[in-house]
Design a protein around this motif. Sequence first.
Motif, mmCIF file in Angstrom:
data_model
loop_
_atom_site.group_PDB
_atom_site.id
_atom_site.type_symbol
_atom_site.label_atom_id
_atom_site.label_comp_id
_atom_site.label_asym_id
_atom_site.label_seq_id
_atom_site.Cartn_x
_atom_site.Cartn_y
_atom_site.Cartn_z
ATOM 1 N N ASP A 316 -49.984 85.074 -76.967
ATOM 2 C CA ASP A 316 -48.829 85.850 -77.819
ATOM 3 C C ASP A 316 -49.124 86.888 -78.523
ATOM 4 O O ASP A 316 -48.430 87.849 -78.771
ATOM 5 N N GLU A 317 -50.339 86.889 -79.215
ATOM 6 C CA GLU A 317 -50.967 87.977 -80.192
ATOM 7 C C GLU A 317 -51.071 89.191 -79.128
ATOM 8 O O GLU A 317 -50.953 90.519 -79.661
ATOM 9 N N LYS A 318 -51.443 88.841 -77.946
ATOM 10 C CA LYS A 318 -51.911 90.076 -76.964
ATOM 11 C C LYS A 318 -50.570 90.674 -76.736
ATOM 12 O O LYS A 318 -50.500 91.987 -76.678
ATOM 13 N N LYS A 319 -49.433 89.881 -76.317
ATOM 14 C CA LYS A 319 -48.238 90.450 -76.072
ATOM 15 C C LYS A 319 -47.749 91.462 -77.202
ATOM 16 O O LYS A 319 -47.144 92.559 -77.173
ATOM 17 N N ALA A 320 -47.970 90.748 -78.386
ATOM 18 C CA ALA A 320 -47.467 91.511 -79.566
ATOM 19 C C ALA A 320 -48.216 92.908 -79.754
ATOM 20 O O ALA A 320 -47.845 94.003 -80.207
ATOM 21 N N PHE A 321 -49.516 92.789 -79.609
ATOM 22 C CA PHE A 321 -50.456 93.840 -79.613
ATOM 23 C C PHE A 321 -49.848 95.159 -78.686
ATOM 24 O O PHE A 321 -50.302 96.346 -79.222
ATOM 25 N N ILE A 322 -49.991 94.748 -77.525
ATOM 26 C CA ILE A 322 -49.350 95.594 -76.310
ATOM 27 C C ILE A 322 -48.028 96.531 -77.224
ATOM 28 O O ILE A 322 -48.045 97.470 -76.930
ATOM 29 N N GLU A 323 -47.152 95.773 -77.503
ATOM 30 C CA GLU A 323 -45.909 96.428 -78.270
ATOM 31 C C GLU A 323 -46.278 97.402 -79.474
ATOM 32 O O GLU A 323 -45.855 98.354 -79.509
ATOM 33 N N ASP A 324 -47.394 96.704 -80.104
ATOM 34 C CA ASP A 324 -48.017 97.633 -81.237
ATOM 35 C C ASP A 324 -48.478 99.075 -80.689
ATOM 36 O O ASP A 324 -48.306 100.111 -81.180
ATOM 37 N N ILE A 325 -49.494 99.001 -79.577
ATOM 38 C CA ILE A 325 -49.746 99.976 -78.958
ATOM 39 C C ILE A 325 -48.775 101.061 -78.565
ATOM 40 O O ILE A 325 -48.893 102.107 -78.536
ATOM 41 N N ARG A 326 -47.616 100.503 -77.809
ATOM 42 C CA ARG A 326 -46.656 101.469 -77.284
ATOM 43 C C ARG A 326 -45.915 102.114 -78.582
ATOM 44 O O ARG A 326 -45.660 103.397 -78.485
ATOM 45 N N GLN A 327 -45.709 101.344 -79.654
ATOM 46 C CA GLN A 327 -45.157 101.866 -80.610
ATOM 47 C C GLN A 327 -45.997 102.943 -81.290
ATOM 48 O O GLN A 327 -45.691 104.189 -81.702
ATOM 49 N N ALA A 328 -47.514 102.802 -81.352
ATOM 50 C CA ALA A 328 -48.435 103.591 -81.945
ATOM 51 C C ALA A 328 -48.574 105.103 -81.027
ATOM 52 O O ALA A 328 -48.509 106.232 -81.393
ATOM 53 N N LEU A 329 -48.315 104.751 -79.636
ATOM 54 C CA LEU A 329 -48.238 105.920 -78.966
ATOM 55 C C LEU A 329 -47.218 106.861 -78.867
ATOM 56 O O LEU A 329 -47.219 108.175 -79.027
ATOM 57 N N TYR A 330 -45.860 106.220 -79.265
ATOM 58 C CA TYR A 330 -44.477 107.052 -79.555
ATOM 59 C C TYR A 330 -44.972 107.856 -80.669
ATOM 60 O O TYR A 330 -44.523 108.848 -80.722
ATOM 61 N N ALA A 331 -45.259 107.129 -81.785
ATOM 62 C CA ALA A 331 -45.258 107.763 -83.090
ATOM 63 C C ALA A 331 -46.106 109.029 -82.994
ATOM 64 O O ALA A 331 -45.997 110.130 -83.629
#
Length: 480
Positions: A316-331
């Motif tokens: 679950d944490e992994k899934k959330a972190f992947i979304e964090d990476i996507r957001q970091a990439l976009y920002a």
Amino acid sequence: AEANVGVVGLAAMGGSLARNLAHHGNKVAVFNRTYARTEKLMNEHGGEGEFYPAKTLEEFVDSLVKPRTAIIMVKAGEPTDAMINALADLMEPGDIIVDAGNAYFPDTIRREKEISARGLHFVGCGVSGGEEGALLGPSMMPGGSEESWKTLKPIFESIAAKAEGEPCVTHIGLNGAGHFVKMVHNGIEYSDMQLIAESYDLMRRGLGMTPAEIGDVFEEWNKTELDSYLIEITAEVLHQVDKKTGKPLVDLIVDHAGMKGTGTWTVQTALSLAVPVTGIAEAVFARGLSSEADLREEAQKQGFAGPDGKLNLNDDEKKAFIEDIRQALYASKIVAYAQGFNEITTAAKEYGWDIDLAAVARIWRGGCIIRAKFLNRISEAFESGEANVSLLFAPYFKNAIENAEKSWRNVVAQAAINGLPTPAFASSLSYFDGLRSKRLPAALIQGQRDYFGAHTYQRVDQPGAFHTLWAEPGREEIEA
Ligand code: NDP
């Protein structure tokens, strides 16, 4: 004379451009220093349209209808200078010489000055999209005079990529403006690639995912705001399996990133204009570090103790972190674009160019390497005036950054704690935090400068320039 346009230099880029021109009804004169290359093009592709192959440069110039338009696509640097001069000697006032190679914009400014003094038009034109783009439709960034644009417009619009039906070409501005904008395009390309690479590394080493699994993630990301050519090809590169060994090909590629200089130019120019392009600069430096083979080998021998890069997260944490990476990439991507556009704005003031940033964003939507869906939003932001000061202040992007902020911070923090390098993510976040800080430690730097160099400082509570006698008893302040 029959040809309405000619191409000089028929290697990968020039050959493709000549064919593209012919495919769109242009009558194309072609010349190459070594005639065998011209012959090869005619043998393989002569039937694709109307070509006028020339054995000599004189013959080439004679085959062009006036005002003559010749596009040069030879090796950058001295060969380009030699070819420009040879053509100028044979051409007449009013004729147009286009350099579609990757020239450094100060060279283009110099060449334009020399050639226009002889009554001819010189147009430095950035062309992006590589060989395939040149053949099927590149993004084109021509500079040069308004008058030359009248002749070039229909020709370039016929061959440029189309984005939502609009040709990806516009007259960027006078003299070197086109090559300048192409240079910044390449700088942004460097940062896009670095941000994607950092995302990959976080998943690979941080989350222990396989290249194929990460390729799937990029495929999913390509259905979001990140929809772009570079994300798309990243998924393909990560899915590629080596035929010989059955291993993911990316694992077999030496991790030294090459470069040809346009990213470096972007940063050098930004430094001389005093525009912080931290995202692009970190991308260039990261490529540099990757290629420092000896230094890296020695660092391995040193065997520094420290975290191994693994984040040890549950599913679950992994899934959330992947979304964090996507957001970091976009920002981070938004920051890099904002910085790149700031560089263009500052240069435009410095060099007297009138550059329509909305139009620049529009012509980057197709044909070029950084083509991406969100460029539509960027062009809207410039069109409405919302991005006049910075892209970050346009409501759409402000909102995107605010949404991503928590994830962005988490990614940079986790990367630092676990020992994974994220220079572009981290520097973009620092730029953002620097920007939103009401007060910066620059006040202290002003104090230091005044201490050792009597450079003076200003005060927040009264006008004027001040100098403190730092070493004197009582540390007196005097008005400078
Ligand atoms: P190259 O840069 O490899 O250059 C080869 C061409 O230059 C050949 O036609 C060669 O002629 C000619 N040439 C070299 N030296 C001379 C000279 N002294 N006098 C006359 N002709 C000379 O070709 P590319 O097609 O790869 O690139 C052309 C230009 O486009 C370059 O400026 C490049 O930076 C730029 N560019 C390239 C991109 C790419 O993806 N490759 C993308 C965007 C821009 P000959 O056959 O006689 O040797």
